[in-house]
Motif scaffolding. Structure first.
Motif, PDB file in Angstrom:
ATOM      1  N   GLY A 123       0.812  -1.254  -0.075  1.00  0.00           N
ATOM      2  CA  GLY A 123      -0.017  -0.047  -0.055  1.00  0.00           C
ATOM      3  C   GLY A 123       0.783   1.405  -0.091  1.00  0.00           C
ATOM      4  N   LYS A 124       2.193   1.076   0.014  1.00  0.00           N
ATOM      5  CA  LYS A 124       3.019   2.263  -0.015  1.00  0.00           C
ATOM      6  C   LYS A 124       3.951   2.393  -1.258  1.00  0.00           C
ATOM      7  CE  LYS A 124       3.388   2.674   5.044  1.00  0.00           C
ATOM      8  NZ  LYS A 124       4.334   2.804   5.979  1.00  0.00           N
ATOM      9  N   GLU A 125       4.344   3.792  -1.405  1.00  0.00           N
ATOM     10  CA  GLU A 125       5.571   3.848  -2.717  1.00  0.00           C
ATOM     11  C   GLU A 125       6.549   3.071  -2.388  1.00  0.00           C
ATOM     12  OE1 GLU A 125       3.371   8.099  -4.345  1.00  0.00           O
ATOM     13  OE2 GLU A 125       5.384   7.892  -3.786  1.00  0.00           O
ATOM     14  N   ARG A 126       7.334   2.926  -3.524  1.00  0.00           N
ATOM     15  CA  ARG A 126       8.664   2.176  -3.675  1.00  0.00           C
ATOM     16  C   ARG A 126       9.377   3.546  -3.052  1.00  0.00           C
ATOM     17  NH1 ARG A 126      10.374  -1.287  -8.689  1.00  0.00           N
ATOM     18  NH2 ARG A 126       8.441  -1.993  -7.736  1.00  0.00           N
ATOM     19  N   GLU A 127      10.499   3.217  -2.166  1.00  0.00           N
ATOM     20  CA  GLU A 127      11.377   4.055  -1.716  1.00  0.00           C
ATOM     21  C   GLU A 127      12.644   3.743  -1.708  1.00  0.00           C
ATOM     22  OE1 GLU A 127       9.488   4.605   2.365  1.00  0.00           O
ATOM     23  OE2 GLU A 127      10.527   3.013   3.154  1.00  0.00           O
ATOM     24  N   LEU A 128      13.646   4.686  -1.538  1.00  0.00           N
ATOM     25  CA  LEU A 128      15.254   4.389  -1.597  1.00  0.00           C
ATOM     26  C   LEU A 128      15.326   3.932  -0.213  1.00  0.00           C
ATOM     27  CD1 LEU A 128      17.833   4.376  -2.933  1.00  0.00           C
ATOM     28  CD2 LEU A 128      18.274   6.738  -2.526  1.00  0.00           C
ATOM     29  N   VAL A 129      16.274   2.844  -0.049  1.00  0.00           N
ATOM     30  CA  VAL A 129      16.553   2.435   1.263  1.00  0.00           C
ATOM     31  C   VAL A 129      18.018   2.888   1.467  1.00  0.00           C
ATOM     32  CG1 VAL A 129      17.116   0.336   2.842  1.00  0.00           C
ATOM     33  CG2 VAL A 129      15.190   0.563   1.350  1.00  0.00           C
ATOM     34  N   ALA A 130      19.113   2.439   0.613  1.00  0.00           N
ATOM     35  CA  ALA A 130      20.367   2.942   0.548  1.00  0.00           C
ATOM     36  C   ALA A 130      21.126   2.945  -0.681  1.00  0.00           C
ATOM     37  CB  ALA A 130      21.169   2.049   1.454  1.00  0.00           C
ATOM     38  N   SER A 131      21.914   3.289  -1.010  1.00  0.00           N
ATOM     39  CA  SER A 131      22.744   3.358  -2.150  1.00  0.00           C
ATOM     40  C   SER A 131      24.261   3.756  -1.895  1.00  0.00           C
ATOM     41  CB  SER A 131      22.509   4.682  -2.933  1.00  0.00           C
ATOM     42  OG  SER A 131      22.776   5.867  -2.560  1.00  0.00           O
ATOM     43  N   VAL A 132      24.932   3.024  -2.636  1.00  0.00           N
ATOM     44  CA  VAL A 132      26.394   3.093  -2.830  1.00  0.00           C
ATOM     45  C   VAL A 132      27.013   3.316  -4.206  1.00  0.00           C
ATOM     46  CG1 VAL A 132      26.631   0.648  -3.110  1.00  0.00           C
ATOM     47  CG2 VAL A 132      28.695   1.894  -2.265  1.00  0.00           C
ATOM     48  N   SER A 133      28.065   4.483  -4.344  1.00  0.00           N
ATOM     49  CA  SER A 133      28.398   4.505  -5.437  1.00  0.00           C
ATOM     50  C   SER A 133      29.735   3.807  -5.842  1.00  0.00           C
ATOM     51  CB  SER A 133      29.196   6.129  -5.607  1.00  0.00           C
ATOM     52  OG  SER A 133      30.278   6.098  -4.753  1.00  0.00           O
ATOM     53  N   HIS A 134      30.333   3.770  -7.142  1.00  0.00           N
ATOM     54  CA  HIS A 134      31.579   3.130  -7.538  1.00  0.00           C
ATOM     55  C   HIS A 134      32.567   3.339  -6.549  1.00  0.00           C
ATOM     56  CE1 HIS A 134      34.900   1.555 -10.055  1.00  0.00           C
ATOM     57  NE2 HIS A 134      33.900   0.867 -10.555  1.00  0.00           N
ATOM     58  N   GLU A 135      32.756   4.662  -6.041  1.00  0.00           N
ATOM     59  CA  GLU A 135      33.907   4.875  -5.141  1.00  0.00           C
ATOM     60  C   GLU A 135      33.622   4.394  -3.722  1.00  0.00           C
ATOM     61  OE1 GLU A 135      32.213   7.033  -7.217  1.00  0.00           O
ATOM     62  OE2 GLU A 135      34.052   7.082  -8.922  1.00  0.00           O
ATOM     63  N   GLY A 136      32.591   3.981  -3.492  1.00  0.00           N
ATOM     64  CA  GLY A 136      32.051   3.655  -2.173  1.00  0.00           C
ATOM     65  C   GLY A 136      31.265   4.529  -1.043  1.00  0.00           C
ATOM     66  N   SER A 137      31.007   5.561  -1.897  1.00  0.00           N
ATOM     67  CA  SER A 137      30.066   6.632  -1.056  1.00  0.00           C
ATOM     68  C   SER A 137      28.716   6.171  -0.698  1.00  0.00           C
ATOM     69  CB  SER A 137      30.157   8.029  -2.043  1.00  0.00           C
ATOM     70  OG  SER A 137      29.333   8.724  -1.126  1.00  0.00           O
ATOM     71  N   GLU A 138      28.368   5.971   0.507  1.00  0.00           N
ATOM     72  CA  GLU A 138      26.834   5.482   0.993  1.00  0.00           C
ATOM     73  C   GLU A 138      25.912   6.531   1.402  1.00  0.00           C
ATOM     74  OE1 GLU A 138      29.982   2.032   3.174  1.00  0.00           O
ATOM     75  OE2 GLU A 138      28.027   2.585   4.164  1.00  0.00           O
ATOM     76  N   ASN A 139      24.953   6.154   1.128  1.00  0.00           N
ATOM     77  CA  ASN A 139      23.819   6.956   1.729  1.00  0.00           C
ATOM     78  C   ASN A 139      22.649   6.395   1.943  1.00  0.00           C
ATOM     79  OD1 ASN A 139      24.365   9.939   0.978  1.00  0.00           O
ATOM     80  ND2 ASN A 139      24.864   9.018  -0.933  1.00  0.00           N
ATOM     81  N   TYR A 140      21.964   6.655   3.095  1.00  0.00           N
ATOM     82  CA  TYR A 140      20.894   6.073   3.641  1.00  0.00           C
ATOM     83  C   TYR A 140      19.756   6.858   3.996  1.00  0.00           C
ATOM     84  CZ  TYR A 140      24.526   2.575   4.806  1.00  0.00           C
ATOM     85  OH  TYR A 140      25.651   1.773   4.662  1.00  0.00           O
ATOM     86  N   ARG A 141      18.627   6.319   4.012  1.00  0.00           N
ATOM     87  CA  ARG A 141      17.402   7.101   4.451  1.00  0.00           C
ATOM     88  C   ARG A 141      17.250   7.001   5.876  1.00  0.00           C
ATOM     89  NH1 ARG A 141      13.132   6.370   1.958  1.00  0.00           N
ATOM     90  NH2 ARG A 141      11.552   7.027   3.471  1.00  0.00           N
TER      91      ARG A 141
END
Length: 118
Positions: A42-60
């Motif tokens: 019942g919810k929209e798809r959301e970004l949980v985490a990402s990582v770049s080729h260089e290893g930079s990480e991002n999180y919700r």
């Protein structure tokens, strides 16, 4: 073409842990970034985490400090270590791979179900 295959989902009690894996195969050996998305019922798809080729990480914000995203040495794999799982983490988790140089391309896996019970 590119195929992404996720594994590691399942049923776990709140407070437990799971590790998701994703392996990419096909015509592209390395990606500029990889990520995990999720979609709860019942919810929209959301970004949980990402990582770049260089290893930079991002999180919700809601998973910061509990989840860790990492890439394998081969650069065609990505993992998501999920600790201290909460009921709100329940959903289908999708692996996504991005090419951002030149023609932008996005590839999605089929998803793996994660269910957190009380």
């Amino acid at each position: 073409q590119v195929q992404l295959v996720e594994s590691g989902g399942g049923l776990v009690q709140a407070g437990g842990s799971l590790k998701l894996s994703c392996v990419a195969s096909g015509s592209i050996a390395s990606f500029d970034a990889m990520a995990w998305y999720r979609q709860a019922p019942g919810k929209e798809r959301e970004l949980v985490a990402s990582v770049s080729h260089e290893g930079s990480e991002n999180y919700r914000d809601s998973v910061e400090g509990r989840f860790t995203i990492s890439r394998g040495n081969a650069q065609n794999t990505v993992y998501l270590q999920m600790n201290n799982l909460e009921i709100e983490d329940t959903g289908v988790y999708y692996c996504v791979a991005f090419i951002t140089s030149g023609i932008v391309q996005t590839f999605w896996g089929q998803g793996t179900q994660v269910t957190v019970s009380s």
